[in-house]
Design a protein around this motif. Structure first.
Motif, short mmCIF file in Angstrom:
data_model
loop_
_atom_site.label_atom_id
_atom_site.label_comp_id
_atom_site.label_asym_id
_atom_site.label_seq_id
_atom_site.Cartn_x
_atom_site.Cartn_y
_atom_site.Cartn_z
N SER A 42 0.82 -1.21 0.00
CA SER A 42 0.00 0.00 0.00
C SER A 42 0.86 1.26 0.00
N LEU A 43 1.96 1.20 0.73
CA LEU A 43 2.85 2.36 0.79
C LEU A 43 3.50 2.63 -0.57
N GLU A 44 3.89 1.58 -1.28
CA GLU A 44 4.48 1.76 -2.61
C GLU A 44 3.48 2.37 -3.57
N GLU A 48 3.78 6.02 -5.41
CA GLU A 48 3.64 6.18 -6.86
C GLU A 48 2.59 7.24 -7.20
N ARG A 49 1.48 7.21 -6.48
CA ARG A 49 0.43 8.22 -6.71
C ARG A 49 0.95 9.62 -6.43
N TYR A 50 1.73 9.76 -5.38
CA TYR A 50 2.31 11.07 -5.05
C TYR A 50 3.31 11.49 -6.14
N GLU A 58 0.27 17.10 1.40
CA GLU A 58 -0.50 16.96 2.65
C GLU A 58 -1.27 15.63 2.68
N GLU A 59 -1.92 15.32 1.58
CA GLU A 59 -2.68 14.06 1.52
C GLU A 59 -1.75 12.86 1.60
N PHE A 60 -0.58 12.97 0.96
CA PHE A 60 0.40 11.89 1.02
C PHE A 60 0.83 11.63 2.46
N ILE A 61 1.17 12.70 3.19
CA ILE A 61 1.63 12.56 4.57
C ILE A 61 0.52 11.98 5.45
N GLU A 62 -0.70 12.47 5.26
CA GLU A 62 -1.84 11.99 6.06
C GLU A 62 -2.08 10.49 5.81
N ARG A 63 -2.11 10.10 4.54
CA ARG A 63 -2.35 8.69 4.22
C ARG A 63 -1.19 7.80 4.66
#
Length: 69
Positions: A42-44, A48-50, A58-63
């Motif tokens: 899930s982290l990978e 990739e989405r980021y 912000e969304e990357f850090i939160e998720r």
């Protein structure tokens, strides 16, 4: 019922091709680990989405925090 030299050569070629084909099949089955695709974590996927710009920082850090907690 005896074959000439040409017929015997074709039989040898066909038998040789048969054994080569079967040997490749067995080799492929025994070494199937080369064909295994690694599933992404899930982290990978999130990274990739980021990287593609689908989500902001912000969304990357939160998720990422949600995944790691």
């Amino acid at each position: 019922m005896m074959m000439g030299g040409g017929g015997l050569i074709w039989i040898i070629i066909i038998i040789g091709a048969f054994f080569m084909f079967n040997n490749n099949n067995f080799r492929g089955k025994n070494c199937s680990s080369r064909n295994v695709t690694k599933s992404k974590t899930s982290l990978e996927i999130l990274e990739e989405r980021y990287a593609r710009g689908e989500i902001d920082k912000e969304e990357f850090i939160e998720r990422k925090n949600n995944l790691l907690n």
